[in-house]
Design a protein around this motif. Structure first.
Motif, short mmCIF file in Angstrom:
data_model
loop_
_atom_site.label_atom_id
_atom_site.label_comp_id
_atom_site.label_asym_id
_atom_site.label_seq_id
_atom_site.Cartn_x
_atom_site.Cartn_y
_atom_site.Cartn_z
N GLY A 46 15.01 -38.22 -48.87
CA GLY A 46 14.32 -38.68 -47.69
C GLY A 46 13.93 -37.59 -46.72
O GLY A 46 13.59 -37.87 -45.55
N ARG A 47 13.94 -36.34 -47.17
CA ARG A 47 13.64 -35.22 -46.28
C ARG A 47 12.43 -34.44 -46.81
O ARG A 47 12.26 -34.29 -48.03
N PRO A 48 11.62 -33.89 -45.90
CA PRO A 48 10.51 -33.02 -46.33
C PRO A 48 11.06 -31.79 -47.05
O PRO A 48 12.20 -31.37 -46.80
N LEU A 49 10.25 -31.22 -47.91
CA LEU A 49 10.67 -30.01 -48.59
C LEU A 49 10.85 -28.88 -47.58
O LEU A 49 10.06 -28.72 -46.66
N THR A 50 11.89 -28.11 -47.76
CA THR A 50 12.12 -26.95 -46.91
C THR A 50 11.22 -25.80 -47.35
O THR A 50 10.56 -25.87 -48.40
N ASP A 51 11.21 -24.73 -46.56
CA ASP A 51 10.44 -23.55 -46.94
C ASP A 51 10.86 -23.06 -48.32
O ASP A 51 10.02 -22.71 -49.16
N ALA A 52 12.17 -23.02 -48.55
CA ALA A 52 12.68 -22.54 -49.84
C ALA A 52 12.26 -23.46 -50.97
O ALA A 52 11.90 -23.00 -52.07
N GLN A 53 12.25 -24.75 -50.73
CA GLN A 53 11.84 -25.70 -51.77
C GLN A 53 10.36 -25.61 -52.06
O GLN A 53 9.94 -25.75 -53.22
#
Length: 215
Positions: free
Chosen positions: A189-196
């Motif tokens: 349920g979370r947006p992708l992080t920079d690393a992802q």
């Protein structure tokens, strides 16, 4: 009258800045509203409310809803065309297609609403932008197909149909914008992080380059 001269020099630039700022506010709001409501469900009042501007301002810059819609579609299309510059002058598919994937993934991250507007328009038979598809998009596609075919002829990648490679590139990279909600749902349920995002971009690039025999 030095003061008057100074004001006359400043005003044109200030007007330009205000115009650019208002257009940016309107276009950002229109991207979101058209993405969520579609062309038929969107209204100039909804877009004005989203932009935080009087409705009259929208009609000043864009006389009709169709004018504004076409500008939104044109913007995302031009951004995609800029991303395709990675093909021009690239030594081979590793450099050209690799950079194209990186650029398209970044666009999906930064302009998800514009991508959704384009997808919805095309899925409905492109009633407003069919002329874009028949002219600019067709010319761009034929040009990139020729580049890919040259790389194939030079033995730099597997002998595949360039057209279907382009379709796969578009589908894969734009998936991250058009199906962003699905991706977030599968990401707890979370947006992708920079690393992802970096990991996703590298994975897509490696899968495609290995699949076409470029690496």
């Amino acid at each position: 009258m030095p003061g008057t001269a100074r004001i006359s020099r400043i005003r044109p630039g200030r007007r330009t800045d205000i115009r650019q700022q208002n257009e940016r506010l309107i276009l950002d709001a229109a991207e979101r509203v058209f993405a969520e409501a579609g062309f038929g469900g969107a209204t100039m009042q909804l877009i004005a409310d989203m932009a935080g501007l009087p409705k009259a301002n929208l009609h000043y810059y864009f006389p009709t809803k169709e004018d504004l819609y076409r500008r939104v579609v044109q913007n995302i299309f031009e951004i995609w065309l800029d991303a395709a510059s990675s093909f021009d002058g690239a030594a081979g598919p590793v450099e050209g297609i690799g950079a194209y994937v990186e650029a398209k993934m970044d666009i999906s991250r930064r302009h998800p609403h514009g991508s959704k507007v384009w997808a919805a328009e095309v899925m409905h038979g492109a009633p407003v932008i069919q002329d874009y598809l028949e002219t600019t998009l067709r010319q761009w596609t034929e040009g990139r197909m020729a580049v890919i075919q040259r790389w194939i002829d030079e033995g730099q990648m597997a002998p595949i149909d360039p057209r279907h490679l382009l379709y796969m590139l578009w589908a894969t990279t734009q998936h991250y914008a058009d199906f962003g909600h699905q991706i977030e749902t599968l990401n707890q349920g979370r947006p992708l992080t920079d690393a992802q995002w970096r990991e996703a971009t590298e994975s897509v690039k490696q899968i495609i380059l290995r699949g076409i025999g470029a690496i």
